[in-house]
Design an enzyme around this catalytic site. Structure first.
Site: not given
Length: 306
Positions: A184, A133
């Site tokens: 992402r 992330d």
């Protein structure tokens, strides 16, 4: 600055107040439950099974950030190793998301790399994928460097996240695509200054679409993480007009938000992946969800008064 952006900045600022944080942690866990699958790994795995039954894929995140010792980082590493084993044991359709600071990046970058590498290696043993992330801007370059370093070691089952609101992201995406890194795409959920980030919603959306198109033009798989219908509908139309197969990209949404829409996307043949967090360190994650749009806060307040 539009009203939504002002709202986001106010929520992120207020949530950093010590009294607000103390009151939220003391009284807000039940309210946060809508966005969190449970406190334990088993609770999370049970929820993954329910989502998989609806055709929804998952990326599993064990909540934790802002650690102060390397012992805490080691504890999270062990939890993630159990998490990877749990996914394999239960044979659920889920990959893994983790935050580099959770593994010690802010304390000792090399130790953090060792911790993350052990998780990525374990995931590779089980043919699984790990997403690093992306956190706020002080860690952007370090996270990119870590991802590329893992790839150079042959651990290509790891990718990261690009934030459309940062000016630098277009160039970062170009470099990461050349290296074959799975990405992402998100708008960005942290409070960043106008010197490094777009401040207008329209600018962020336009840049987001540009980043998606860069992937499609190069035939690169991309995870489109957004709840914005402007983006989702545009992707559907652009992909269809460009004859891009539905299996060549995926939509991603957060657990607790638009769950019926997630199931509908799966029924329509799209790949949809739900970002599913669990654990007791929920406060920072919860406040970012509230900051994303007023509707999230209104939903929580309605539950409070019920």
């Amino acid at each position: 600055m539009d009203g939504t952006e002002l709202y986001r900045k106010v929520i992120l600022t207020v949530s950093g107040n010590k009294l607000v944080k103390w009151l939220s942690i003391k009284y807000g866990r039940k309210l946060a439950g809508r966005f969190i699958a449970g406190d334990t790994l088993d609770e999370a795995l049970d929820e993954i099974e329910r989502l998989n039954a609806k055709g929804i894929l998952v990326t599993l995140d064990h909540l934790g950030e802002g650690i102060t010792t390397l012992d805490e980082a080691a504890g999270y590493r062990e939890e993630y190793l159990k998490l990877v084993e749990g996914i394999a044991r239960r044979e659920v359709q889920s990959n893994v998301s983790l935050k580099p600071t959770q593994m010690g990046m802010a304390l000792n970058p090399e130790k953090a790399y060792e911790n993350i590498r052990s998780v990525v290696r374990k995931a590779k043993e089980h043919s699984n994928f790990v997403r690093l992330d992306m956190e706020d801007s002080p860690y952007t370059q370090a996270t990119i460097d870590m991802t590329l370093r893992l790839h150079k070691e042959g651990l290509t089952n790891v990718g990261t996240v690009m934030q459309a609101y940062l000016f630098r992201t277009e160039e970062d995406v170009k470099n990461l695509l050349r290296a074959g890194v799975n990405l992402r795409l998100v708008k960005g959920a942290y409070k960043e200054p106008g010197t490094i980030a777009f401040q207008q919603k329209r600018e962020v959306i336009d840049n987001y679409k540009k980043l998606v198109k860069m992937h499609f033009d190069q035939g690169a798989y991309v995870a489109i993480a957004s709840h914005d219908d402007n983006i989702i509908d545009w992707v559907k139309v652009f992909a269809e007009q460009s004859r891009i197969d539905k299996q060549d990209y995926e939509f991603q949404m957060l657990y607790g938000l638009r769950m019926n829409d997630q199931a509908a996307l799966a029924q329509d043949g799209y790949r949809i992946r739900c970002y599913l967090p669990y654990g007791t360190m929920w406060y920072p994650y919860f406040t970012r969800r509230l900051a994303e749009k007023p509707a999230n806060l209104m939903m929580v307040l309605k539950n409070m008064f019920k």
